[in-house]
Design a protein around this motif. Structure first.
Motif: not given
Length: 459
Positions: A265-287
């Motif tokens: 979830i996006n804490d400040h907007v309150g919207t559910q994150l899609t699978d693609d958004e979660v995966l992209q966030s994981h890629y950014d952190r790992f990179q």
């Protein structure tokens, strides 16, 4: 229970309460009676409606109850239960307007500088809000003729102090004698009797408290960074209680807290994150981690050049190798540990430099793995569930309580109230409870059928 039946709160405690002159015992007695009302599932706040202004004063006294006083473990537990009940009553106006102050942007004054920087970088919209808040607080301090010191505010210190108090109990009071465990994973035969059950209950209640804070959007928005900054989940994973037989419920609650801390979830907007958004966030952190490793650890250059998808097990192996180097190469232990802390504090900003745990290699590894590992998709986790419950779930009283459950302890179950993170969270909680209700019915059928089999066991 007897005092509640005789309306001790309505007829004596509350009519005679004065916020200025009430004693510690008077405030604690009201806390206990409110907790008893919640345990019995009766309306707890109705009696306070006739004196709303006095009730605000009572809540202020509750928030400052620990100032200059050391509470017993039983008092700490009941204090926590009261705060759990208060944060579960956000739909009640007289309660929410006071307790929601503790979950405001002001609480970020207690964040470590690195975490604070990271949160503002991830949420640029909050920079203006933060500047306006600082300006307003400075003006209020000037009007009152005081110097601006946010660290003295109850909104800043409340949760941080509670977390530090919990970690102190978890580390030093659950197992009063440090010699109970000769090895990290092996429990001595006499260690079972040495566990302080009251402290275990306190730790379980504190996990329930944090789960409630992170599973409601009004409180999660600003308090999740604080929980992550202290690395509560990582410290619980490394605690002795998490691996102890009597810590089974505690371990389940820690896992539930970890689930909600990394909820999609996006804490400040309150919207559910899609699978693609979660995966992209994981890629950014790992990179970002790979770039740092490329610059700072030339010895592990291959790891920096691997694709993210192939690094699931590689991350574990590399961290184990780094840990083994830190442990066995005693000559360069200090320099490696110092550089390891530098990566976490100055570069990754995952650990505060003031945190005494940052000296522990196993803690640094735990934080890094939990931050960079790929989270399992909730859809995949649901699809992987078995059709029927196994014997571990069926006979686990903390997951499937019996009909005699009194409400004095807590359970590792999702709560159904008026606050949910997303529609998916609401459906997921109902789904889990429906599964456990079916498990309970299956267990009752088995318990009824087994005696009719007239089974016996010979020598």
């Amino acid at each position: 229970m007897i005092l509640e039946v005789s309306q001790y709160l309505e007829n004596y405690l509350w009519p005679n309460f004065d916020a200025e002159s009430a004693s510690f015992e008077h405030v604690m007695s009201i806390i206990l009676m409110v907790n008893e009302k919640f345990r019995e599932n009766v309306a707890a706040w109705i009696c306070f409606y006739d004196r709303k202004d006095i009730f605000r004063g009572f809540l202020e006294r509750v928030l400052r109850l620990k100032e200059g006083r050391e509470l017993t473990i039983a008092e700490k537990t009941n204090y926590l239960v009261f705060m759990i009940n208060a944060f579960q009553s956000l739909e009640d106006e007289i309660v929410s307007e006071t307790v929601l102050r503790l979950a405001s942007l002001q609480s970020w004054h207690s964040l470590s500088y690195g975490r604070f920087q990271m949160e503002l970088c991830l949420n640029p919209d909050l920079i203006k809000k933060w500047k306006r808040m600082i300006k307003r607080e400075s003006k209020e301090a000037v009007k009152e003729g005081e110097s601006f010191d946010p660290s003295s505010s109850i909104e800043v210190n409340f949760l941080r102090n509670l977390i530090e108090e919990f970690l102190e109990v978890l580390d030093h009071k659950v197992f009063p004698q440090n010699h109970l465990f000769n090895d990290e994973d092996d429990v001595q035969a006499d260690g079972f009797e040495q566990v302080d059950d009251a402290c275990v209950l306190y730790c379980e209640r504190f996990m329930e408290f944090l789960i409630d804070l992170l599973s409601q959007l009004p409180t999660r928005r600003y308090l999740r960074p604080l929980v992550a900054d202290v690395a509560v989940v990582a410290k619980c994973h490394l605690s002795t209680l998490y691996r102890h037989e009597k810590g089974k419920l505690f371990a389940q609650l820690v896992d539930l807290l970890q689930f909600y801390e990394s909820f999609e979830i996006n804490d400040h907007v309150g919207t559910q994150l899609t699978d693609d958004e979660v995966l992209q966030s994981h890629y950014d952190r790992f990179q970002s981690f790979q770039l740092l490793a490329f610059k700072k650890i030339p010895k592990h250059l291959k790891f920096s050049l691997y694709g993210v998808c192939s690094c699931g097990n590689l991350l574990w192996l590399t961290l184990v190798q780094l840990t083994s180097e830190l442990i066995y190469q005693r000559d360069c232990l200090c320099s490696l540990l110092r550089s390891c802390r530098t990566w976490f504090v100055a570069k990754l900003k995952l650990v505060s430099k003031e945190d005494p745990w940052s000296e522990r290699v196993d803690f640094l590894v735990e934080v890094m793995v939990s931050f960079f590992e790929k989270q399992q998709s909730q859809k995949e986790a649901i699809n992987a569930l078995p059709l029927y419950p196994n014997e571990q779930i069926m006979w686990d009283e903390s997951l499937v309580p019996s009909i005699n459950y009194s409400g004095e302890g807590c359970l590792a179950l999702p709560k159904l109230n008026l606050q949910f993170l997303t529609l998916h969270d609401y459906l997921l909680r109902n789904f889990n409870l429906f599964r456990l209700e079916s498990t309970y019915e299956i267990r009752e059928d088995i318990q009824e059928a087994v005696p009719h089999l007239l089974a016996n066991m010979n020598n």
